[in-house]
Design an enzyme around this catalytic site. Structure first.
Site, PDB file in Angstrom:
ATOM      1  CB  SER A 184      -1.020   0.059   1.205  1.00  8.40           C
ATOM      2  OG  SER A 184      -0.115  -0.038   2.370  1.00  8.40           O
ATOM      3  CE  LYS A 200      10.677  -4.924   0.892  1.00 12.78           C
ATOM      4  NZ  LYS A 200       9.507  -4.494   0.780  1.00 12.78           N
ATOM      5  N   GLY A 232       3.281  -8.509   1.935  1.00 14.78           N
ATOM      6  CA  GLY A 232       2.582  -8.735   0.871  1.00 14.78           C
ATOM      7  C   GLY A 232       2.784  -9.627  -0.194  1.00 14.78           C
ATOM      8  CD  GLU A 257       8.656  -6.559  -1.460  1.00 10.79           C
ATOM      9  OE1 GLU A 257       7.498  -5.818  -1.600  1.00 10.79           O
ATOM     10  OE2 GLU A 257       8.888  -7.170  -0.554  1.00 10.79           O
TER      11      GLU A 257
HETATM   12  C1  5RP Z   1       5.408  -6.555   0.210  1.00 11.35           C
HETATM   13  C2  5RP Z   1       6.075  -5.905   1.226  1.00 11.35           C
HETATM   14  C3  5RP Z   1       5.490  -4.466   1.802  1.00 11.35           C
HETATM   15  O1  5RP Z   1       6.471  -3.514   1.341  1.00 11.35           O
HETATM   16  C4  5RP Z   1       5.365  -4.541   3.133  1.00 11.35           C
HETATM   17  O2  5RP Z   1       4.453  -5.661   3.572  1.00 11.35           O
HETATM   18  C5  5RP Z   1       4.650  -3.219   3.685  1.00 11.35           C
HETATM   19  O3  5RP Z   1       3.309  -3.210   2.952  1.00 11.35           O
HETATM   20  P1  5RP Z   1       2.541  -1.990   3.162  1.00 11.35           P
HETATM   21  O4  5RP Z   1       3.095  -0.764   2.545  1.00 11.35           O
HETATM   22  O5  5RP Z   1       1.107  -2.353   2.598  1.00 11.35           O
HETATM   23  O6  5RP Z   1       2.197  -1.501   4.824  1.00 11.35           O
HETATM   24  O7  5RP Z   1       7.211  -6.151   1.842  1.00 11.35           O
HETATM   25  O8  5RP Z   1       5.902  -7.841   0.030  1.00 11.35           O
END
Ligand code: 5RP
Length: 240
Positions: A35, A102, A105, A111
């Site tokens: 997000s 991380k 998501g 990443e």
């Molecule tokens: C996805 C990630 C995201 O960057 C992490 O989960 C943060 O997500 P958000 O900005 O929705 O809080 O690592 O794999």
């Protein structure tokens, strides 16, 4: 929901727009996932409408779709093996070290590939993501091949984790962009993230884990006071 009702969204947005100021004409830009990274994709598109010219390398299929829909041209590692700057979110940022968790998501493998190929990794978070010790709130996501994942889980449990197979909203096992599973491993506060990353990486069946140690260069933190910028102290960059 308005940003008054959800201040976290406004904080994420402010951090994202501040980080996108690092981007200059002609750069290859790593595009994060989540997000907060979504705000950065919009910020980049806004700057491109004002004349900025860059090429993006996305860290997930969904970020690729969004970037393309907003007119950000994409490239690949085949044409551009080095990235100038990557802007991505995080689930936890450790104060002092800027080590990260991380992958909540589900995009942690791509990443990390994008992050270590980058001259600079800029992380964007709201203030709730700052912690004294990684693991104090979040599980460490671990991407594993689906074959034999139950055996892989056992080896992660032997490292002291409580392990859950991640599931999608429909209850089916979550499948990453790479066709793998995610095991969410709850360790509690992690005393030595570099050692744990190494131990997890040695387990057969593990593809990658969501500990990012010594990789982030700068973190933009949005909160009620505005945006704070933290720089990692000079030292060796992991994997670069
Ligand atoms: C996805 C990630 C995201 O960057 C992490 O989960 C943060 O997500 P958000 O900005 O929705 O809080 O690592 O794999």
């Amino acid at each position: 929901m308005s940003s008054d009702a959800n201040p976290h969204a406004a904080w994420k947005r402010a951090a994202a727009y501040a980080a996108v100021e690092l981007v200059t004409d002609g750069m290859i830009v790593g595009i994060g996932t989540g997000s907060t990274a979504t705000f950065a994709i919009h910020a980049l598109a806004d700057r491109m409408r004002a004349g900025l010219r860059v090429l993006g390398i996305p860290s997930s299929d969904r970020s690729a779709v969004l970037a393309t829909s907003l007119g950000i041209p994409l490239t690949t590692f085949a044409d551009h093996p080095r990235i100038d700057v990557t802007i991505d979110g995080a689930d936890e940022v450790e104060r002092g070290t800027l080590n990260l968790i991380k992958g909540h998501g589900g995009a942690l493998l791509r990443e990390k590939i994008v992050a270590v190929a980058s001259r600079r990794l800029a992380i964007i978070v709201d203030g709730t993501k700052l912690v004294d010790r990684l693991g104090e709130r979040s599980a460490v996501p671990v991407e594993v091949v689906s074959f034999g994942w139950e055996a892989t889980r056992g080896r992660l449990e032997a490292l002291g984790a409580t392990v859950d197979l991640r599931r999608s909203a429909d209850g089916k096992p979550f499948c990453t962009d790479n066709g793998n599973r995610i095991l969410d491993c709850r360790f509690g506060p992690i005393a030595d993230p570099a050692r744990l990353e190494e131990q997890i990486g040695r387990i057969v069946g593990v593809v990658e884990c969501g500990l990012f140690v010594g990789i982030a260069d700068v973190v933009f933190i949005g909160d009620a006071a505005g945006v704070t910028r933290l720089e990692r102290s000079p030292g060796p960059s992991a994997g670069r």
